[in-house]
Structure formats: structure tokens, C-alpha cells
Scaffold this motif. Sequence first.
Motif, PDB file in Angstrom:
ATOM      1  N   VAL A  75       0.835  -1.199   0.000  1.00  0.00           N
ATOM      2  CA  VAL A  75       0.000   0.000   0.000  1.00  0.00           C
ATOM      3  C   VAL A  75       0.868   1.247   0.000  1.00  0.00           C
ATOM      4  N   ASP A  76       0.300   2.321  -0.533  1.00  0.00           N
ATOM      5  CA  ASP A  76       0.885   3.646  -0.374  1.00  0.00           C
ATOM      6  C   ASP A  76       0.137   4.296   0.783  1.00  0.00           C
ATOM      7  N   VAL A  77       0.870   4.940   1.671  1.00  0.00           N
ATOM      8  CA  VAL A  77       0.283   5.522   2.876  1.00  0.00           C
ATOM      9  C   VAL A  77       0.310   7.043   2.795  1.00  0.00           C
ATOM     10  N   ASP A  78      -0.822   7.659   3.131  1.00  0.00           N
ATOM     11  CA  ASP A  78      -0.916   9.107   3.221  1.00  0.00           C
ATOM     12  C   ASP A  78      -1.446   9.433   4.617  1.00  0.00           C
ATOM     13  N   ILE A  79      -0.681  10.212   5.387  1.00  0.00           N
ATOM     14  CA  ILE A  79      -1.077  10.577   6.746  1.00  0.00           C
ATOM     15  C   ILE A  79      -1.304  12.088   6.795  1.00  0.00           C
ATOM     16  N   LEU A  80      -2.503  12.474   7.190  1.00  0.00           N
ATOM     17  CA  LEU A  80      -2.849  13.889   7.343  1.00  0.00           C
ATOM     18  C   LEU A  80      -3.133  14.180   8.814  1.00  0.00           C
ATOM     19  N   VAL A  81      -2.602  15.284   9.306  1.00  0.00           N
ATOM     20  CA  VAL A  81      -2.876  15.723  10.676  1.00  0.00           C
ATOM     21  C   VAL A  81      -4.238  16.400  10.690  1.00  0.00           C
ATOM     22  N   VAL A  82      -5.069  16.041  11.665  1.00  0.00           N
ATOM     23  CA  VAL A  82      -6.407  16.601  11.791  1.00  0.00           C
ATOM     24  C   VAL A  82      -6.512  17.305  13.147  1.00  0.00           C
ATOM     25  N   ASP A  83      -6.958  18.542  13.128  1.00  0.00           N
ATOM     26  CA  ASP A  83      -7.142  19.308  14.356  1.00  0.00           C
ATOM     27  C   ASP A  83      -8.622  19.667  14.450  1.00  0.00           C
ATOM     28  N   PRO A  84      -9.437  18.834  15.116  1.00  0.00           N
ATOM     29  CA  PRO A  84     -10.868  19.066  15.155  1.00  0.00           C
ATOM     30  C   PRO A  84     -11.234  20.428  15.749  1.00  0.00           C
ATOM     31  N   ALA A  85     -12.117  21.131  15.066  1.00  0.00           N
ATOM     32  CA  ALA A  85     -12.614  22.418  15.553  1.00  0.00           C
ATOM     33  C   ALA A  85     -13.948  22.245  16.275  1.00  0.00           C
ATOM     34  N   VAL A  86     -14.764  21.323  15.793  1.00  0.00           N
ATOM     35  CA  VAL A  86     -16.047  20.997  16.427  1.00  0.00           C
ATOM     36  C   VAL A  86     -16.200  19.488  16.442  1.00  0.00           C
ATOM     37  N   CYS A  87     -16.955  19.005  17.419  1.00  0.00           N
ATOM     38  CA  CYS A  87     -17.212  17.560  17.479  1.00  0.00           C
ATOM     39  C   CYS A  87     -18.460  17.296  18.308  1.00  0.00           C
ATOM     40  N   SER A  88     -18.923  16.085  18.239  1.00  0.00           N
ATOM     41  CA  SER A  88     -20.065  15.652  19.032  1.00  0.00           C
ATOM     42  C   SER A  88     -19.703  15.682  20.516  1.00  0.00           C
ATOM     43  N   SER A  89     -20.671  15.966  21.336  1.00  0.00           N
ATOM     44  CA  SER A  89     -20.431  15.951  22.781  1.00  0.00           C
ATOM     45  C   SER A  89     -20.095  14.541  23.264  1.00  0.00           C
ATOM     46  N   ALA A  90     -20.406  13.541  22.455  1.00  0.00           N
ATOM     47  CA  ALA A  90     -20.089  12.158  22.808  1.00  0.00           C
ATOM     48  C   ALA A  90     -18.649  11.782  22.457  1.00  0.00           C
ATOM     49  N   PHE A  91     -17.965  12.634  21.703  1.00  0.00           N
ATOM     50  CA  PHE A  91     -16.593  12.347  21.280  1.00  0.00           C
ATOM     51  C   PHE A  91     -15.672  12.531  22.483  1.00  0.00           C
ATOM     52  N   PRO A  92     -14.813  11.551  22.786  1.00  0.00           N
ATOM     53  CA  PRO A  92     -13.931  11.660  23.957  1.00  0.00           C
ATOM     54  C   PRO A  92     -13.027  12.895  23.915  1.00  0.00           C
ATOM     55  N   ASP A  93     -12.934  13.567  25.046  1.00  0.00           N
ATOM     56  CA  ASP A  93     -12.122  14.781  25.154  1.00  0.00           C
ATOM     57  C   ASP A  93     -10.673  14.561  24.750  1.00  0.00           C
ATOM     58  N   VAL A  94     -10.106  13.419  25.068  1.00  0.00           N
ATOM     59  CA  VAL A  94      -8.688  13.166  24.795  1.00  0.00           C
ATOM     60  C   VAL A  94      -8.373  13.245  23.303  1.00  0.00           C
ATOM     61  N   TRP A  95      -9.349  12.959  22.447  1.00  0.00           N
ATOM     62  CA  TRP A  95      -9.119  12.969  21.001  1.00  0.00           C
ATOM     63  C   TRP A  95      -9.343  14.341  20.376  1.00  0.00           C
ATOM     64  N   ALA A  96     -10.020  15.219  21.085  1.00  0.00           N
ATOM     65  CA  ALA A  96     -10.332  16.539  20.505  1.00  0.00           C
ATOM     66  C   ALA A  96     -10.350  17.573  21.631  1.00  0.00           C
ATOM     67  N   THR A  97      -9.216  17.799  22.249  1.00  0.00           N
ATOM     68  CA  THR A  97      -9.154  18.644  23.442  1.00  0.00           C
ATOM     69  C   THR A  97      -9.565  20.085  23.190  1.00  0.00           C
ATOM     70  N   ASN A  98      -9.314  20.622  22.012  1.00  0.00           N
ATOM     71  CA  ASN A  98      -9.634  22.021  21.735  1.00  0.00           C
ATOM     72  C   ASN A  98     -10.911  22.216  20.950  1.00  0.00           C
ATOM     73  N   ALA A  99     -11.589  21.119  20.613  1.00  0.00           N
ATOM     74  CA  ALA A  99     -12.799  21.220  19.788  1.00  0.00           C
ATOM     75  C   ALA A  99     -13.990  21.690  20.603  1.00  0.00           C
ATOM     76  N   LYS A 100     -14.856  22.454  19.944  1.00  0.00           N
ATOM     77  CA  LYS A 100     -16.110  22.877  20.570  1.00  0.00           C
ATOM     78  C   LYS A 100     -17.071  21.691  20.526  1.00  0.00           C
ATOM     79  N   LYS A 101     -17.602  21.346  21.676  1.00  0.00           N
ATOM     80  CA  LYS A 101     -18.559  20.241  21.772  1.00  0.00           C
ATOM     81  C   LYS A 101     -19.958  20.720  21.402  1.00  0.00           C
ATOM     82  N   ILE A 102     -20.622  19.961  20.563  1.00  0.00           N
ATOM     83  CA  ILE A 102     -21.991  20.294  20.158  1.00  0.00           C
ATOM     84  C   ILE A 102     -22.907  19.156  20.544  1.00  0.00           C
TER      85      ILE A 102
END
Length: 102
Positions: A75-102
Motif C-alpha cells: 500500500v501507499d500511505v498518506d497521513i494527514l494531521v487533523v485538528d478538530p474544531a467541532v465535534c459531538s459531545s459524545a466524542f472523547p475529550d482526549v481525542w479533541a481537546t480544543n474542539a467545541k462540543k456540540i
Amino acid sequence: MLYAITLKYGSDPEALGHHLDAHKIWLAEMIKKGNVIFAGPLQNKQGGFILAYADELTALEKEIHRDPFVTFGLVDVDILVVDPAVCSSAFPDVWATNAKKI
């Protein structure tokens, strides 16, 4: 930090099949370590997608290189860094510490 990882299959489907079980074992290990959030094949059957978490890109890259699909050059691998800006309130904080919870 979150990472969007795309694996694009090479031209040898038989080789992929030969290493599929080992790839799944690697994925299970990565899930248990807390690095892989989810993974699966793309609907177009051209590759796969992994959403991953790691403190540092270099540590994640080392783990990615342990994947048999990567180790054997299937396989060819492509890795992109993702910095969540918004996320579900059910999304664990550790994965999106700076995201606004909706």
C-alpha cells in the motif's frame, strides 16, 4: 492529535489477501493501545482508511511501518494531521481537546 490515514492498495490483490489476517491483528493491537479509533476498507475497494490518535507523528509513523501491508510495500500511505474544531459531545475529550462540543 488525530490523524487521517489512507492506504491505497497496490496492483497485487493476491498479496493483500495473503497478509490480510496479519494486517487485522496489527489493527487490533493498535486499537487496544488506543492509537486506532476506527479502520476499514474504502467503498471503492481501492484502499482503506484509519482514523488514529497519537501524541506525536513520529511515534505513529513507527507503528504504521509495523503494518504488514506497509512492511511488504502493498500500500501507499498518506497521513494527514487533523485538528478538530467541532465535534459531538459524545466524542472523547482526549481525542479533541480544543474542539467545541456540540
